[in-house]
Design an enzyme around this catalytic site. Structure first.
Site, short mmCIF file in Angstrom:
data_model
loop_
_atom_site.label_atom_id
_atom_site.label_comp_id
_atom_site.label_asym_id
_atom_site.label_seq_id
_atom_site.Cartn_x
_atom_site.Cartn_y
_atom_site.Cartn_z
N GLY A 54 51.11 35.52 33.94
CA GLY A 54 50.06 35.06 33.14
C GLY A 54 49.07 36.58 33.19
O GLY A 54 49.41 37.53 33.70
N THR A 55 47.98 36.23 32.65
CA THR A 55 47.00 37.12 32.66
C THR A 55 46.68 37.80 34.04
O THR A 55 46.41 38.80 34.37
CB THR A 55 45.73 36.34 32.06
N VAL A 195 31.33 39.38 34.77
CA VAL A 195 32.21 39.95 35.59
C VAL A 195 32.97 41.03 35.35
O VAL A 195 33.05 42.15 36.14
CB VAL A 195 33.08 38.67 36.17
N HIS A 456 32.27 41.13 67.33
CA HIS A 456 31.46 42.63 67.05
C HIS A 456 32.24 43.86 67.42
O HIS A 456 33.09 43.76 68.28
CB HIS A 456 30.10 42.52 68.34
P1 NAI Z 1 31.39 36.43 31.61
O1 NAI Z 1 31.05 35.45 30.97
O2 NAI Z 1 31.23 36.85 33.04
O3 NAI Z 1 30.17 37.58 31.14
C1 NAI Z 1 30.15 37.82 29.58
C2 NAI Z 1 28.66 38.58 29.47
O4 NAI Z 1 28.53 38.84 27.98
C3 NAI Z 1 27.46 37.49 29.71
O5 NAI Z 1 26.76 37.87 30.78
C4 NAI Z 1 26.99 37.11 28.62
O6 NAI Z 1 25.33 37.07 28.29
C5 NAI Z 1 27.24 38.76 27.96
N1 NAI Z 1 27.13 38.66 26.30
C6 NAI Z 1 27.67 37.82 25.50
N2 NAI Z 1 27.49 38.19 24.17
C7 NAI Z 1 26.69 39.48 24.36
C8 NAI Z 1 26.35 40.37 23.21
N3 NAI Z 1 26.39 40.01 21.93
N4 NAI Z 1 25.75 41.15 23.58
C9 NAI Z 1 25.84 41.64 24.81
N5 NAI Z 1 26.05 40.77 25.92
C10 NAI Z 1 26.87 39.39 25.63
O7 NAI Z 1 32.75 36.97 31.07
P2 NAI Z 1 33.46 38.28 31.12
O8 NAI Z 1 32.93 39.16 32.13
O9 NAI Z 1 34.08 38.67 29.74
O10 NAI Z 1 34.98 37.56 32.20
C11 NAI Z 1 35.50 36.57 31.31
C12 NAI Z 1 36.05 35.56 32.69
O11 NAI Z 1 37.04 36.38 33.39
C13 NAI Z 1 34.63 35.06 33.60
O12 NAI Z 1 34.72 33.69 33.42
C14 NAI Z 1 35.16 35.69 34.93
O13 NAI Z 1 34.96 34.77 35.87
C15 NAI Z 1 36.65 35.88 35.01
N6 NAI Z 1 37.13 37.16 35.55
C16 NAI Z 1 36.88 36.89 36.98
C17 NAI Z 1 36.78 38.00 37.84
C18 NAI Z 1 36.86 37.87 39.25
O14 NAI Z 1 36.98 36.77 39.77
N7 NAI Z 1 36.67 39.02 39.95
C19 NAI Z 1 37.31 39.39 37.04
C20 NAI Z 1 37.17 39.47 35.77
C21 NAI Z 1 37.02 38.29 34.98
#
Ligand code: NAI
Length: 479
Positions: A54-55, A195, A456
């Site tokens: 998957g993704t 994220v 340490h």
């Molecule tokens: P996210 O929900 O973390 O962030 C999206 C951001 O876009 C939010 O801060 C929101 O306020 C902003 N936003 C929404 N509409 C907007 C607009 N019109 N203009 C400007 N800003 C706007 O979603 P993201 O980063 O797309 O990730 C998706 C999912 O994938 C998340 O739930 C994340 O946890 C998961 N993910 C996890 C990773 C990890 O565990 N390291 C890595 C990448 C993704």
């Protein structure tokens, strides 16, 4: 492998092999469920339109973290002279970075495919849809219908966009498309400072791209404790990553020459391309869920705390279920559902413990890294009233000084109670989240952790020191 129960009810409508479980979607949640169910002796069909994994494996966690590792290598080379090792970057070959990420994905995919077939799981290749066959839910793939007593929905999520944007894959990209670029842009706008946004911004900056993050909310990574957002913004400013917070997009134009955007506050920005990272949506549309009686709420499948949908015997796991969209939460959901089914069938004596979202560790692999588990200070105060916090600065940690990283470990505990939140930022803190999650999941008190000896010099000492201080006996801090 023996089918445990009711094979008559589990017979494929066309007389093919009967299954105990049919899993729709072979991403982290789906394949974990299939593997655990197979280990428990059930027969399993795993329906997948693309590739098992998957993704996360093919377009998400694994390739992005490979890209971020290449970015770290670039930073190490660029910053080598501060450690007495002088080196210069000849060039960043993005196609080479992609080939390296592909090689990692390829090896993982081979291993996973071997695991799936080795466990006797039948992979059904094709686009599956939930249907009601003879009044009972089943999965249809092409002209074949698969019925089983237990169906698991695990179709994951897709990158969301905005109505005013046309994702063309060239100038305006999703993260999946951005991962496949074979040439670095000179400049990029990253729409969304969550994220995905901060991870891409971080990697691209390390590769020399001029990056501007546009975030609608007042701070980056708004799901984290606000102290983490402040520290990240400081670090990004130092890295010359531009940030506009509290400003959503109003207009956007793209052509051959690049992307021009206007924000609601009237600011105009221009770049060679734009990454859209405004969240991921649950993949539930057009899959027959609602037609089959499965309740869907704003796109997410509605489930009980035992992950059963509104239709008995139909479960949902992973990103389809509202909550943190993380691969490891998907794994946990998948294992939970397999064990829940086994318990209901009398195969497992004990019912599995429910999965609590706040106890799922979170890591963001930007530079500096962010790792956290449990409640942020504000959320903890709302929930419990009085809380105590302690922040241990990595300046006092030898290994962090060796790495030349800044950052901290912040603890949140209930007043005179257990630690309920741990929030960390700094190079390599992702590796500390293993211990942090034991502390919050086991409701440890600061004194419990203070008694444990931390090696340490290691960064784990920062966790030890923070707990020593909160237990009232600081060693290398003022408590
Ligand atoms: P996210 O929900 O973390 O962030 C999206 C951001 O876009 C939010 O801060 C929101 O306020 C902003 N936003 C929404 N509409 C907007 C607009 N019109 N203009 C400007 N800003 C706007 O979603 P993201 O980063 O797309 O990730 C998706 C999912 O994938 C998340 O739930 C994340 O946890 C998961 N993910 C996890 C990773 C990890 O565990 N390291 C890595 C990448 C993704």
């Amino acid at each position: 492998m023996a089918a445990f129960y009711d094979t008559a009810r589990a017979t494929d409508a066309h007389g093919a092999e009967p299954f105990d479980l049919v899993v729709l979607g072979a991403g982290s949640g789906g394949y974990a469920c299939a593997l655990r169910a197979a280990q428990l002796g059930f027969t399993v069909a795993l329906v997948e339109k693309d590739k098992v994994g998957g993704t996360c494996l093919h377009r998400g966690c694994i390739p992005t973290k490979a890209m971020l590792h290449a970015a770290e290598v670039a930073d190490s080379v660029r910053g080598g002279s501060q450690f007495g090792v002088h080196a210069a970057i000849d060039k960043i070959d993005l196609a080479g970075v992609v080939a390296y990420a592909d090689s990692v994905v390829g090896r993982m995919y081979k291993g996973l495919s071997g695991l799936v077939s080795g466990n006797g799981i039948t992979v059904v290749q094709g686009n599956g849809r939930l249907t009601a066959q003879d009044g009972r839910p089943s999965v249809t793939v092409g002209d074949r219908t698969y019925q089983a007593r237990n169906l698991i929905l695990a179709t994951g999520s897709y990158p969301r966009s905005l109505p005013e944007l046309e994702i063309d894959g060239a100038k305006i990209l999703t993260s999946e498309q951005a991962l496949r670029l074979d040439r670095l842009p000179a400049s990029a706008i990253v729409l969304g400072g969550g994220v995905i946004g901060v991870e891409f911004a971080s990697a691209w900056r390390s590769f020399g791209v001029d990056v501007t993050i546009v975030e609608a909310l007042p701070r980056l990574v708004s799901g984290e404790d606000s102290s983490i957002s402040n520290a990240l913004e400081r670090a990004f400013r130092k890295r010359k990553i531009n940030m506009v917070t509290g400003a959503a997009l109003s207009e956007c134009q793209a052509d051959e020459s690049g992307v021009r955007v206007e924000l609601v506050d009237g600011q105009r920005l221009e770049a060679e391309l734009m990454l859209v990272a405004v969240g991921r949506g649950p993949q539930t549309a057009g899959l027959g869920f609602q037609e089959s009686g499965v309740d869907v709420d704003d796109g997410f499948v509605r489930v009980t705390e035992r992950l059963e949908t509104s239709v008995s015997g139909v479960y949902a796991v992973g990103d389809l279920v509202r909550g943190p969209q993380l691969a490891h939460r998907g794994f946990a959901h998948g294992i939970f559902v397999a064990e829940e089914i086994a318990n209901r069938a009398g195969v497992l004596e004990q019912a599995p413990a429910t999965i609590v979202d706040a106890n799922v560790p979170r890591v963001t692999y930007c530079d500096p890294e962010i790792a956290s588990v449990g409640l942020g200070e504000a959320e903890a105060r709302t929930r419990f009233g009085e809380v105590e916090t302690f922040t241990y600065d990595l300046a006092g940690n030898g290994k962090s000084q060796i790495l030349k990283t800044r950052g901290f470990v912040k603890l949140v505990r209930r007043s005179s109670g257990p630690v309920i939140g741990i929030h960390m930022i700094g190079a390599r803190v992702s590796e500390l989240v293993g211990e942090a999650q034991l502390i919050t999941n086991w409701d440890a008190f600061p004194a419990d952790v203070a008694d444990l000896i931390h090696a340490h010099p290691s960064q784990t000492e920062a966790l030890g020191e923070a707990h020593l201080a909160l237990a009232g006996k600081p060693l290398h801090s003022h408590g």
